[in-house]
Design an enzyme around this catalytic site. Structure first.
Site, PDB file in Angstrom:
ATOM      1  CE  LYS A  12      -3.595  -0.057  -0.498  1.00 40.63           C
ATOM      2  NZ  LYS A  12      -4.822  -0.391  -1.272  1.00 40.63           N
TER       3      LYS A  12
ATOM      4  CB  SER B 136      -3.984 -10.922   1.850  1.00 45.64           C
ATOM      5  OG  SER B 136      -2.819 -10.130   1.778  1.00 45.64           O
TER       6      SER B 136
HETATM    7  N1  PMP Z   1      -3.534  -7.681   1.204  1.00 53.22           N
HETATM    8  C1  PMP Z   1      -3.369  -6.832   2.221  1.00 53.22           C
HETATM    9  C2  PMP Z   1      -2.729  -7.327   3.480  1.00 53.22           C
HETATM   10  C3  PMP Z   1      -3.810  -5.503   2.090  1.00 53.22           C
HETATM   11  O1  PMP Z   1      -3.649  -4.653   3.121  1.00 53.22           O
HETATM   12  C4  PMP Z   1      -4.436  -5.097   0.889  1.00 53.22           C
HETATM   13  C5  PMP Z   1      -4.958  -3.698   0.782  1.00 53.22           C
HETATM   14  N2  PMP Z   1      -6.296  -3.564   1.232  1.00 53.22           N
HETATM   15  C6  PMP Z   1      -4.590  -6.026  -0.142  1.00 53.22           C
HETATM   16  C7  PMP Z   1      -4.126  -7.303   0.051  1.00 53.22           C
HETATM   17  C8  PMP Z   1      -5.308  -5.699  -1.426  1.00 53.22           C
HETATM   18  O2  PMP Z   1      -4.694  -4.684  -2.173  1.00 53.22           O
HETATM   19  P1  PMP Z   1      -5.593  -3.701  -3.055  1.00 53.22           P
HETATM   20  O3  PMP Z   1      -6.239  -2.745  -2.106  1.00 53.22           O
HETATM   21  O4  PMP Z   1      -4.617  -3.035  -3.960  1.00 53.22           O
HETATM   22  O5  PMP Z   1      -6.611  -4.512  -3.765  1.00 53.22           O
END
Ligand code: PMP
Length: 303
Positions: free
Chosen positions: A49, A265
């Site tokens: 991010k 994630s």
């Molecule tokens: N994984 C994590 C740990 C995140 O903090 C985020 C951001 N919300 C994402 C995945 C997904 O990224 P994006 O917001 O670019 O879809």
């Protein structure tokens, strides 16, 4: 964003270190398929991010929307908040974050360490609860610049300009599949668009929690969530649903068998990448690993 632009707004050198993260080989269940992980915790704020937050700051400053008498405010599941807080501290802007109360303790502490103010919302309402609350607060326009990462084009553009471009260069154009989880969807929308433009045959694989009860920090189950304005459900070629158990298993396996201490994630994305690897004959899969495991030490993941 280009280094030149950053120098123009007198960005500290640390911010010029956002991006250009390593691409490392992961174990693959199919010998004819390579899986490469984009290690996003190498960013100075520790997650993918940083890219979006830097672009959001830079655009808002350039357009005159963010001035030093205003506070940048946004809803975040944590990593964007840390990135905003870090950049705000470095550039001298106040940052206020609205987060669900069940965001990992590490995320809240790190954001506070950078001096951000945090408002917590009902954990049962998830990231949507934080979005609803921030919209209410942001009505005070004299006080706040509402960064609105879910609807801010600077979010996905950051990944178009950096993440997607880097992956193309690092694989020398040989990538066949991009696998990424979607939260705001900025990573997939930006990197995906860039890669499709470079080669329309590149397959975009979007990872979502299997249903609204599967909580994977950072990811959204789009059918049951407030859909981000920047999200285009037609961009990805396919979606892979991952449940929390599979994400946990892969997160643990990556640490123990690959020496990769990733966040949940990233575990979900690796699970999806391995599923794709088993299904295709050959290829080069790039999987986004958004953050590292140390942000989850206090959570059930490692208890
Ligand atoms: N994984 C994590 C740990 C995140 O903090 C985020 C951001 N919300 C994402 C995945 C997904 O990224 P994006 O917001 O670019 O879809």
């Amino acid at each position: 964003m280009e280094l030149q632009t950053l120098e123009r707004i007198e960005c500290p050198l640390l911010l010029a270190r956002v991006g250009n993260t390593p691409l490392v080989p992961l174990q693959s269940p199919n010998q004819a398929v390579q899986i490469l992980g984009k290690v996003e915790w190498f960013n100075p704020g520790g997650s993918v991010k940083d890219r979006a937050a830097r672009a959001i700051f830079e655009t808002a400053i350039a357009e005159g929307k963010l001035t030093h008498d205003k506070t940048l405010i946004d809803a975040t599941s944590g990593n964007t908040g840390i990135a905003y807080a870090m950049i705000g501290a470095a550039l001298g802007y106040r940052v206020e974050l609205v987060m669900p109360a069940n965001v990992s303790a590490e995320r809240k502490k790190i954001a506070r360490a950078y001096g951000a103010t945090i408002t917590l919302t009902d954990p049962l309402e998830g990231s949507d609860g934080a979005i609803i609350k921030v919209r209410e607060l942001a009505l005070d326009r004299a006080r706040y610049y509402y960064a609105d990462q879910y609807n801010n084009d600077a979010n996905w553009r950051a990944h178009y300009e950096t993440t997607g471009k880097e992956i193309w260069q690092q694989t020398r154009g040989r990538i066949t599949h991009l696998v990424a989880g979607v939260g705001t969807s900025g990573t997939m929308m930006g990197a995906g668009r860039r890669l499709k433009e470079n080669n329309p045959a590149v397959q975009l694989v979007e990872v979502q929690p299997a249903d609204e009860l599967q909580v994977i920090e950072g990811l959204k189950h789009m059918p049951s969530a407030i859909v981000p304005g920047i999200y285009d459900s037609n961009l990805a070629d396919r979606q892979v649903a991952i449940d929390t158990d599979a994400a946990y298993r892969e997160t643990h396996r990556a640490a123990r068998e690959e020496g990769l201490f990733v966040g949940l994630s990233a575990g979900a994305a690796i699970a999806a990448a391995r599923q794709v690897a088993r299904e295709i004959e050959q290829g080069i899969i790039v999987v986004i690993l958004p953050d590292g495991g140390d942000r989850y030490l206090s959570t059930a993941l490692w208890s």
